[in-house]
Design a protein around this motif. Structure first.
Motif, PDB file in Angstrom:
ATOM      1  N   ASP A 235      48.286  26.424  51.954  1.00 37.44           N
ATOM      2  CA  ASP A 235      49.401  25.489  51.771  1.00 37.44           C
ATOM      3  C   ASP A 235      49.054  24.202  51.057  1.00 37.44           C
ATOM      4  O   ASP A 235      49.939  23.505  50.570  1.00 37.44           O
ATOM      5  CB  ASP A 235      50.009  25.135  53.134  1.00 37.44           C
ATOM      6  CG  ASP A 235      50.609  26.350  53.830  1.00 37.44           C
ATOM      7  OD1 ASP A 235      51.129  27.225  53.123  1.00 37.44           O
ATOM      8  OD2 ASP A 235      50.542  26.417  55.066  1.00 37.44           O
ATOM      9  N   ARG A 262      53.028  31.166  49.670  1.00 43.89           N
ATOM     10  CA  ARG A 262      53.673  29.852  49.674  1.00 43.89           C
ATOM     11  C   ARG A 262      55.188  29.972  49.523  1.00 43.89           C
ATOM     12  O   ARG A 262      55.946  29.230  50.158  1.00 43.89           O
ATOM     13  CB  ARG A 262      53.068  28.962  48.579  1.00 43.89           C
ATOM     14  CG  ARG A 262      51.595  28.677  48.816  1.00 43.89           C
ATOM     15  CD  ARG A 262      50.972  27.800  47.767  1.00 43.89           C
ATOM     16  NE  ARG A 262      51.299  26.389  47.996  1.00 43.89           N
ATOM     17  CZ  ARG A 262      50.694  25.374  47.414  1.00 43.89           C
ATOM     18  NH1 ARG A 262      49.745  25.603  46.537  1.00 43.89           N
ATOM     19  NH2 ARG A 262      51.058  24.151  47.652  1.00 43.89           N
ATOM     20  N   ALA A 265      56.584  31.007  52.875  1.00 42.44           N
ATOM     21  CA  ALA A 265      56.636  29.881  53.810  1.00 42.44           C
ATOM     22  C   ALA A 265      57.812  28.959  53.513  1.00 42.44           C
ATOM     23  O   ALA A 265      58.482  28.480  54.426  1.00 42.44           O
ATOM     24  CB  ALA A 265      55.328  29.102  53.748  1.00 42.44           C
TER      25      ALA A 265
END
Length: 269
Positions: A235, A262, A265
């Motif tokens: 991240d 990513r 997320a």
């Protein structure tokens, strides 16, 4: 072409092999413990601690001033805090406990915040993965190189899943579903250090995990980088050794995998 080992690496190999001999002997007893009512957990914990003590004693004897960060014993400050051994005496404990021959000893040397030397020893398969900064990565003296696969669809991606809270577990489930949809060959082998070594050897093409500990990845990160691989936090840009999250692979797979993780997320946020 095989490459000779440095005095520092010889120290690390000696410590790992001594611990590995004890672990291999204990591993031979695990199957007998499977039938007991209590089970093998206490026995394996004792084996883990014995291995760590052996490594600690061997490294302390060779470099008495160095500090330590260990899975079982935590931090031990030495007179020289610029140099720190990071040790996992038995990575793949659950495999070991169930008689599965996929576990290893992991030792890394960190100097002023950078991993400078790394060793991952698999006693069962008799493989020693090693690297020193700027000198390449090797397995049993043969140079390691990451794979050259460029698409997720044809790649084998390894992952880990630590014991984490419900929210983070859902994040992992989302990631696994997404990655599996674009990379059908997804595998969990249960030993992060070996996973990273296998990426370095081109056996796996990529790897990711959240909730990871420094001793699980410190050695594997340098070995992978020295084999031409890429590895970061998922991240952000924090040091992946201490970020508790990691994504790795050859350049193309690393880029694809990190982008996929990513984006997953962000959608879940």
């Amino acid at each position: 072409m095989a490459q000779s080992t440095s005095p520092l690496m010889n120290i690390m190999i000696r410590a790992a092999e001594k611990a590995g001999r004890n672990l291999t002997r204990d591993f031979g007893e695990v199957e007998n413990l499977q039938v007991s009512r209590k089970g093998p957990a206490d026995f394996v914990t004792a084996a883990d601690k014995r291995a760590e003590e052996i490594i600690f004693e061997e490294l302390k004897k060779a470099r008495p001033d160095y500090s330590f960060l260990m899975e079982e014993s935590g931090s031990v400050k030495g007179a020289n805090e610029d140099h720190k051994w990071i040790i996992d005496p038995l990575d793949g404990t659950h495999n070991f406990m169930h008689g599965i021959p996929h576990w290893c000893v992991s030792i890394a040397l960190e100097t002023k915040g950078r991993i400078e030397a790394a060793l991952i020893y698999d006693p069962i398969k008799e493989e020693i993965f090693r690297a020193e900064r700027s000198n390449g990565a090797f397995v049993n003296g043969k140079r390691l190189r990451v794979s050259n696969r460029s698409d997720l669809e044809s790649s084998t991606i390894a992952f880990g899943s630590a014991h984490i809270d419900a929210v983070k577990q859902q994040t992992f489930i989302n990631e696994l579903n997404t990655v599996s949809s674009v990379a059908p060959m997804v595998r969990r082998f249960g030993a992060a250090a070996l996973d990273l070594s296998y990426v370095a050897a081109g056996r796996f093409d990529g790897y990711w995990e959240r909730g990871i500990k420094p001793w699980d990845v410190a050695a594997g990160i340098l070995i992978l980088k020295e084999a031409g691989g890429f590895v970061t936090s998922i991240d952000d840009e924090t040091n992946p050794v201490y970020s508790r999250q990691i994504v790795a692979g050859n350049q193309n797979i690393y880029n694809h995998l990190r982008k996929t993780l990513r984006e997953t997320a962000k959608k879940a946020a």
